[in-house]
Design an enzyme around this catalytic site. Structure first.
Site, PDB file in Angstrom:
ATOM      1  N   ARG A  53       0.803  -1.225   0.000  1.00  0.00           N
ATOM      2  CA  ARG A  53       0.000   0.000   0.000  1.00  0.00           C
ATOM      3  C   ARG A  53       0.835   1.274   0.000  1.00  0.00           C
ATOM      4  NH1 ARG A  53      -5.125  -0.068   2.598  1.00  0.00           N
ATOM      5  NH2 ARG A  53      -4.356  -1.866   3.743  1.00  0.00           N
ATOM      6  N   CYS A 106     -26.602  -3.298  -7.810  1.00  0.00           N
ATOM      7  CA  CYS A 106     -27.840  -3.547  -7.076  1.00  0.00           C
ATOM      8  C   CYS A 106     -27.562  -4.040  -5.664  1.00  0.00           C
ATOM      9  CB  CYS A 106     -28.671  -4.575  -7.830  1.00  0.00           C
ATOM     10  SG  CYS A 106     -28.871  -4.072  -9.528  1.00  0.00           S
ATOM     11  N   GLU A 107     -26.915  -3.217  -4.885  1.00  0.00           N
ATOM     12  CA  GLU A 107     -26.627  -3.515  -3.485  1.00  0.00           C
ATOM     13  C   GLU A 107     -26.558  -2.183  -2.759  1.00  0.00           C
ATOM     14  OE1 GLU A 107     -24.728  -6.446  -1.920  1.00  0.00           O
ATOM     15  OE2 GLU A 107     -24.424  -7.650  -3.722  1.00  0.00           O
ATOM     16  N   ARG A 148     -13.167  -1.234  -1.398  1.00  0.00           N
ATOM     17  CA  ARG A 148     -12.713  -0.891  -0.041  1.00  0.00           C
ATOM     18  C   ARG A 148     -13.773  -0.171   0.801  1.00  0.00           C
ATOM     19  NH1 ARG A 148      -9.030   1.728   1.464  1.00  0.00           N
ATOM     20  NH2 ARG A 148      -8.175   0.238   2.943  1.00  0.00           N
ATOM     21  N   TYR A 192     -14.598  -2.394   3.973  1.00  0.00           N
ATOM     22  CA  TYR A 192     -13.946  -1.965   5.230  1.00  0.00           C
ATOM     23  C   TYR A 192     -14.459  -0.609   5.710  1.00  0.00           C
ATOM     24  CZ  TYR A 192     -10.413  -4.854   2.808  1.00  0.00           C
ATOM     25  OH  TYR A 192      -9.753  -5.812   2.092  1.00  0.00           O
ATOM     26  N   TYR A 251      -5.041  -2.099  -3.654  1.00  0.00           N
ATOM     27  CA  TYR A 251      -6.246  -2.879  -3.386  1.00  0.00           C
ATOM     28  C   TYR A 251      -7.470  -2.248  -4.059  1.00  0.00           C
ATOM     29  CZ  TYR A 251      -2.845  -4.579  -0.053  1.00  0.00           C
ATOM     30  OH  TYR A 251      -1.692  -5.062   0.508  1.00  0.00           O
TER      31      TYR A 251
HETATM   32  N1  LLP Z   1       2.979  -9.254   3.048  1.00  0.00           N
HETATM   33  C1  LLP Z   1       1.952 -10.072   3.336  1.00  0.00           C
HETATM   34  C2  LLP Z   1       2.226 -11.447   3.746  1.00  0.00           C
HETATM   35  C3  LLP Z   1       0.632  -9.598   3.243  1.00  0.00           C
HETATM   36  O1  LLP Z   1      -0.376 -10.404   3.544  1.00  0.00           O
HETATM   37  C4  LLP Z   1       0.386  -8.259   2.845  1.00  0.00           C
HETATM   38  C5  LLP Z   1      -0.974  -7.745   2.730  1.00  0.00           C
HETATM   39  C6  LLP Z   1       1.497  -7.444   2.539  1.00  0.00           C
HETATM   40  C7  LLP Z   1       2.767  -7.981   2.660  1.00  0.00           C
HETATM   41  C8  LLP Z   1       1.350  -6.033   2.088  1.00  0.00           C
HETATM   42  O2  LLP Z   1       0.773  -5.223   3.056  1.00  0.00           O
HETATM   43  P1  LLP Z   1       0.657  -3.661   2.853  1.00  0.00           P
HETATM   44  O3  LLP Z   1       2.057  -3.104   2.851  1.00  0.00           O
HETATM   45  O4  LLP Z   1      -0.033  -3.401   1.563  1.00  0.00           O
HETATM   46  O5  LLP Z   1      -0.128  -3.187   4.012  1.00  0.00           O
HETATM   47  N2  LLP Z   1      -7.346  -5.401   0.953  1.00  0.00           N
HETATM   48  C9  LLP Z   1      -6.961  -4.724   2.165  1.00  0.00           C
HETATM   49  C10 LLP Z   1      -5.516  -4.986   2.536  1.00  0.00           C
HETATM   50  C11 LLP Z   1      -5.177  -6.445   2.680  1.00  0.00           C
HETATM   51  C12 LLP Z   1      -3.729  -6.685   2.960  1.00  0.00           C
HETATM   52  C13 LLP Z   1      -3.383  -8.125   2.821  1.00  0.00           C
HETATM   53  N3  LLP Z   1      -2.002  -8.431   3.027  1.00  0.00           N
HETATM   54  C14 LLP Z   1      -7.251  -3.244   2.014  1.00  0.00           C
HETATM   55  O6  LLP Z   1      -7.725  -2.838   0.967  1.00  0.00           O
HETATM   56  O7  LLP Z   1      -7.045  -2.479   2.944  1.00  0.00           O
END
Ligand code: LLP
Length: 422
Positions: free
Chosen positions: A277, A344-345, A313, A317, A373
């Site tokens: 992210r 339709c939600e 998102r 969330y 994401y």
């Molecule tokens: N490494 C692993 C093992 C992970 O599961 C994840 C994210 C990352 C790295 C990267 O994390 P980041 O730096 O992006 O925080 N869909 C959700 C976020 C799910 C994250 C899943 N794992 C959202 O939109 O907030």
């Protein structure tokens, strides 16, 4: 600052390209990414850890676009993958195999084979049964699989429960208290080679404390293993650094880098990081057109041509994404609206009771912080074609993924013979 700014005439630009122009040429909804932001974010994050030997394995799941993967690879990045599909994408984008780490609680034998054949840097193994299967698969191929144990340090990442992964009740990793026993199991398994320890406690983290606490536990276990004659090649602290969607003040990557490299000082292990992210989140927007301004007795709805299938998102969330008009008209004042999509939600809502500059049907909006994401979680629900993706670089832009077509929506579908009268 993220290279999405207004010019003097009140037009919103991505770097030097008016978003109006992209919408006119490619239609909407469309994801737009600013290369200058992607490059800067990758570089800042990478340099933040320069005090220790390290490898930035970009978390592919955040944004899987091949153009982004190859950009990060060209800057020295690797990839954190969680499926055979992400391995395929990473290899296709030219990520060197010795910079790929494979995370995830449900790797299949087939995915293990593919990753072994590719020769990846590390399997981040999340359970004992996975270790046993990986050992079998590797032995059948006459190789040794490099294994980092993903340990669950049981720290509260203080983030949304759906994206917290480091508590003992979460499905991820093995309890850190089991680390020693499982590491010794790895060492005794002929198909496995113990190379590291790994943890990832959650995403959108806005405080350093939990990550540092987790690192302390991981390093203590690494020391214990070294004492038992099992020195490690690398330590992986995952990703998770948060970004500003609206008012959050996460630590700067430099703060994380300084704190982490201070703890790594003098240690022999390579440091692996898996940011997603923080690299791509604020480097992308979702460009959408207002279809209708629908007034009811109680509310005004801004009905967009983007929906929860494009960016889930907010629905999933209750995430906040800023929404900006692509053309400023300050003389019109503001209004308070629910910003919704056509699906339709009732959950297909980007914002509730949001005060925005007054917009008219036909005008464009940018939904901000949509680079992470966003497209990677898109679906074709309601048989909506997935959006196009555009990369901007200075005054140039290019569709790095075409909008899905009606044909591609049904690709792979077939009628069973009994319906065809065969
Ligand atoms: N490494 C692993 C093992 C992970 O599961 C994840 C994210 C990352 C790295 C990267 O994390 P980041 O730096 O992006 O925080 N869909 C959700 C976020 C799910 C994250 C899943 N794992 C959202 O939109 O907030």
């Amino acid at each position: 600052m993220f290279h999405f700014d207004y010019d003097a005439t009140g037009q919103l630009l991505a770097e030097e390209v008016p978003l109006q122009k992209i919408a006119a040429e490619l239609g909407t909804p469309t994801y737009v990414y600013a290369e200058a932001t992607l490059t800067r974010h990758f570089r800042v994050y990478d340099q933040a850890f320069s005090a220790h030997s390290h490898l930035v394995c970009y978390a592919v799941k955040a944004n899987t676009s091949g153009a982004l993967l190859s950009l990060f690879a060209s800057m020295g990045g690797g990839a954190d993958i969680v499926s055979g599909g992400e391995l395929f994408r990473a290899l296709r984008a030219g990520v060197p195999t010795d910079r790929i780490v494979f995370s995830g609680v449900g790797k299949t034998a087939e995915e293990m084979q593919e990753a072994l054949d590719a020769g990846i840097l590390s399997f981040n193994v999340e359970s004992e049964p996975e270790l046993l299967l990986l050992d079998q698969v590797a032995r059948a191929r006459g190789v040794q699989a490099p294994v980092a144990l993903r340990v669950n340090p049981n720290v509260d990442a203080k983030t949304h429960p759906y994206i917290a992964t480091g508590l003992k009740e979460s499905k991820f990793g093995v309890p850190i208290t089991e680390g020693r026993r499982l590491a010794e199991l790895v060492v005794r398994s002929p198909g496995l080679r113990l190379t590291g320890l790994d943890c990832h406690i959650g995403s959108q983290l806005t405080k350093l404390g939990p990550t540092l606490e987790a690192l302390d536990s991981v390093l203590a276990l690494a020391d214990e293993l070294r004492g038992a004659g099992h020195p490690l090649e690398h330590v992986d602290i995952g990703g998770g650094l948060g970004i500003t969607y609206s008012g959050e003040t996460p630590p700067h990557p430099d703060e994380l880098g300084q704190a982490v490299t201070a703890k790594m000082k003098g240690r022999p292990e390579l440091l692996i990081l898996e940011p997603g992210r923080v690299i791509v989140g604020n480097a992308g927007i979702l460009l959408s057109r207002v279809l209708y301004v629908k007034e009811t007795k109680d509310r005004t709805f801004l009905v967009l041509d983007a929906a929860m299938n494009d960016l889930i998102r907010p629905s999933l969330y209750q995430a906040h994404h800023e929404i900006w008009p692509v053309e400023r008209h300050p003389e019109r004042g503001n209004f308070t609206v629910d910003v919704v999509g056509p699906i339709c939600e009732s959950g297909d809502t980007f914002a509730k009771a949001r005060t925005l500059p007054r917009l008219l049907a036909g005008e464009l909006v940018a939904i901000l912080s949509a680079g992470a994401y966003g497209f990677s979680m898109a679906s074709t629900y309601n048989s909506r074609r997935r959006a196009a993706e555009v990369l901007v670089s200075g005054d140039r832009f290019c569709a790095i993924r075409a909008r899905e077509t009606y044909e591609s929506l049904v690709a792979g579908e077939t009628l069973p013979p009994w319906q065809r009268g065969a």
